[in-house]
Design a protein around this motif. Structure first.
Motif, PDB file in Angstrom:
ATOM      1  N   LEU A 157       0.848  -0.769  -0.352  1.00  0.00           N
ATOM      2  CA  LEU A 157      -0.337  -0.240  -0.457  1.00  0.00           C
ATOM      3  C   LEU A 157       0.907   1.155  -0.137  1.00  0.00           C
ATOM      4  N   PRO A 158       1.756   0.992   0.738  1.00  0.00           N
ATOM      5  CA  PRO A 158       2.793   2.569   0.584  1.00  0.00           C
ATOM      6  C   PRO A 158       3.074   2.502  -0.680  1.00  0.00           C
ATOM      7  N   ILE A 159       3.980   1.929  -1.943  1.00  0.00           N
ATOM      8  CA  ILE A 159       4.485   2.255  -2.275  1.00  0.00           C
ATOM      9  C   ILE A 159       3.608   2.294  -3.729  1.00  0.00           C
ATOM     10  N   VAL A 160       2.397   1.986  -3.439  1.00  0.00           N
ATOM     11  CA  VAL A 160       1.803   2.322  -4.686  1.00  0.00           C
ATOM     12  C   VAL A 160       1.466   3.369  -5.017  1.00  0.00           C
ATOM     13  N   ALA A 161       1.284   4.735  -3.997  1.00  0.00           N
ATOM     14  CA  ALA A 161      -0.152   5.284  -3.775  1.00  0.00           C
ATOM     15  C   ALA A 161       1.550   6.331  -5.339  1.00  0.00           C
ATOM     16  N   PRO A 162       2.672   6.445  -5.278  1.00  0.00           N
ATOM     17  CA  PRO A 162       3.035   7.208  -6.044  1.00  0.00           C
ATOM     18  C   PRO A 162       2.626   6.467  -7.820  1.00  0.00           C
ATOM     19  N   GLY A 163       2.106   5.456  -7.756  1.00  0.00           N
ATOM     20  CA  GLY A 163       2.283   4.951  -9.513  1.00  0.00           C
ATOM     21  C   GLY A 163       0.562   4.994  -9.715  1.00  0.00           C
ATOM     22  N   VAL A 164      -0.188   5.105  -8.271  1.00  0.00           N
ATOM     23  CA  VAL A 164      -0.890   5.345  -8.957  1.00  0.00           C
ATOM     24  C   VAL A 164      -1.622   6.704  -9.387  1.00  0.00           C
ATOM     25  N   ALA A 165      -0.731   7.747  -8.799  1.00  0.00           N
ATOM     26  CA  ALA A 165      -0.586   9.229  -9.107  1.00  0.00           C
ATOM     27  C   ALA A 165       0.235   9.381 -10.175  1.00  0.00           C
ATOM     28  N   ALA A 166       1.096   8.460 -10.853  1.00  0.00           N
ATOM     29  CA  ALA A 166       1.470   8.425 -11.898  1.00  0.00           C
ATOM     30  C   ALA A 166       0.498   8.335 -13.573  1.00  0.00           C
ATOM     31  N   GLY A 167      -0.436   7.021 -12.782  1.00  0.00           N
ATOM     32  CA  GLY A 167      -1.366   7.415 -13.535  1.00  0.00           C
ATOM     33  C   GLY A 167      -2.450   8.291 -14.301  1.00  0.00           C
ATOM     34  N   ALA A 168      -2.429   9.292 -12.614  1.00  0.00           N
ATOM     35  CA  ALA A 168      -3.668  10.260 -12.783  1.00  0.00           C
ATOM     36  C   ALA A 168      -2.850  11.701 -13.222  1.00  0.00           C
ATOM     37  N   ALA A 169      -1.978  11.428 -13.577  1.00  0.00           N
ATOM     38  CA  ALA A 169      -0.650  12.355 -14.600  1.00  0.00           C
ATOM     39  C   ALA A 169      -0.883  11.910 -15.999  1.00  0.00           C
ATOM     40  N   GLY A 170      -0.781  11.184 -16.130  1.00  0.00           N
ATOM     41  CA  GLY A 170      -0.987  11.049 -17.599  1.00  0.00           C
ATOM     42  C   GLY A 170      -2.001  11.225 -18.458  1.00  0.00           C
ATOM     43  N   LEU A 171      -3.595  10.527 -17.323  1.00  0.00           N
ATOM     44  CA  LEU A 171      -4.431  11.614 -17.915  1.00  0.00           C
ATOM     45  C   LEU A 171      -4.725  13.059 -18.145  1.00  0.00           C
ATOM     46  N   LEU A 172      -4.135  13.777 -16.813  1.00  0.00           N
ATOM     47  CA  LEU A 172      -4.374  15.091 -16.541  1.00  0.00           C
ATOM     48  C   LEU A 172      -3.861  16.132 -17.615  1.00  0.00           C
ATOM     49  N   ALA A 173      -1.741  15.271 -17.705  1.00  0.00           N
ATOM     50  CA  ALA A 173      -1.136  16.136 -18.336  1.00  0.00           C
ATOM     51  C   ALA A 173      -1.855  16.604 -19.689  1.00  0.00           C
ATOM     52  N   PRO A 174      -2.824  16.466 -21.185  1.00  0.00           N
ATOM     53  CA  PRO A 174      -3.185  16.630 -22.265  1.00  0.00           C
ATOM     54  C   PRO A 174      -3.673  18.014 -21.858  1.00  0.00           C
TER      55      PRO A 174
END
Length: 370
Positions: A157-174
């Motif tokens: 759980l603690p180390i997955v959190a940055p990976g979840v944020a990474a996926g959100a970056a790909g959706l928001l960046a465009p």
């Protein structure tokens, strides 16, 4: 009808014993909203239903944040036991992960006007995710007591959190200006690499623990699904970041690299989806094994929802990018399964909430911790 909180064992227990485990409810509810919005085949009131569930997740996150802050301020003697507890501390990762579906839903349900707010909240989420990803393992190595036979997927759980944020970056960046999109995509890839590399190592340890010590106790039944989470978020992160890269570097000398990132995202996403498929089948078999016995309900049951939800989102993303009907059909079947599990866990949570029996922080279970 019985009075609420009849099983509350001490006054203000809903504050003193409020744990970060509750944010897993926001994770599971938020991902259901995103899956509903991503379904390839429409049905009446689908988007209205998705937005309603998202608003519920938003309200839950706000309420849980107030309760958690109240615990930190009013019952400061409970903070250290929480941080030193080998299981409860892991759920601190649920706080930034619970925020991500809220961020993803802002532009989706409120329109372009909400993009700046989503951008600010994403950077806040990055700070929280990195704080948990570095802080909790540090406590594991220096203060907490662990053993291989007690290892479960909750360590992820603690180390997955940055990976979840990474996926959100790909959706928001465009949806951002080019300069902001470039920085977000770069940080997204860093978060993706940081999270997935550690997750793969921990998943290897989980496999070793399962081989040597078999399945965990029924109280930890839902942790069998947690390794599916980082594989699914890894797949989704590669796909979304790859799609965002051409926008971020359009008209620059790195435009060719951005096109390559998009292609590698498809290949890498497929590979991680395959690894996730193995865990999906394995976790389903483990759960079938567990339900032969009586499964005691706890907030850990929300672990059945978020990994499955992210894997469903990854499956539907592959369908949109490859156009293979098999991915679309499988994604819809997963979405139906997710909806059934979500309503079951939500109903059991509301029952436990009404009686007050869920407000028992593990780190305060003994007088020595009080």
């Amino acid at each position: 009808m019985p009075r609420p909180f009849t099983r509350l064992h001490e006054p203000w227990a809903f504050v003193r014993h409020f744990t970060p485990n509750w944010f897993a409810m926001t994770m599971g509810t938020g991902v259901v909203a995103l899956v509903l919005a991503a379904l390839p085949w429409d049905f009446p009131a689908r988007l209205w239903l998705a937005e309603t569930v998202w608003v519920l997740a938003l309200l839950l996150f706000g309420l849980f944040t107030l309760l958690f802050v109240a615990r930190l301020l009013l019952f400061r003697d409970t903070v250290r036991p929480m941080l030193e507890h080998p299981v409860q501390s892991m759920f601190l990762g649920a706080i930034p992960m619970g925020l991500v579906p809220i961020i993803n839903g802002l532009p989706m349900f409120l329109g372009e006007a909400a993009v700046p707010l989503a951008h600010v909240l994403w950077w806040l989420d990055v700070v929280l995710a990195l704080g948990v990803a570095f802080g909790v393992p540090y406590l594991m190595f220096t203060r907490q007591q662990h053993a291989l036979e007690r290892l479960t997927g909750v360590w992820l759980l603690p180390i997955v959190a940055p990976g979840v944020a990474a996926g959100a970056a790909g959706l928001l960046a465009p949806q951002l200006p080019v300069a902001a999109a470039q920085l977000m995509v770069i940080v997204g890839y860093v978060l993706w690499g940081l999270s997935l590399s550690l997750a793969v190592g921990l998943i290897t340890l989980v496999l070793l623990r399962l081989a040597l010590h078999k399945l965990p106790d029924t109280d930890f039944a839902a942790t069998s699904w947690l390794p599916l989470g980082p594989l699914a978020t890894g797949c989704l992160g590669l796909l979304t970041l790859g799609q965002a890269a051409p926008h971020a570097w359009q008209g620059t000398p790195l435009a060719g690299m951005a096109e390559l990132a998009q292609q590698l995202g498809l290949v890498g996403g497929l590979a991680l989806w395959g690894a996730g498929l193995w865990w999906l089948v394995a976790a389903s078999l483990f759960t079938h094994h567990y339900i032969r016995r009586e499964l005691p309900f706890n907030l850990g049951w929300w672990g059945f929802t978020f990994p499955l939800g992210v894997f469903t989102l990854a499956t539907l993303a592959l369908y949109r990018q490859f156009g293979v009907e098999l991915f679309g059909l499988f994604g819809v079947l997963l979405a139906v399964k997710l909806a059934l599990i979500w309503q079951l866990v939500l109903r059991r949570t509301l029952q436990g909430l009404w009686h007050g029996e869920l407000f028992r922080a593990p780190c305060l279970a003994t007088q020595a911790c009080r």
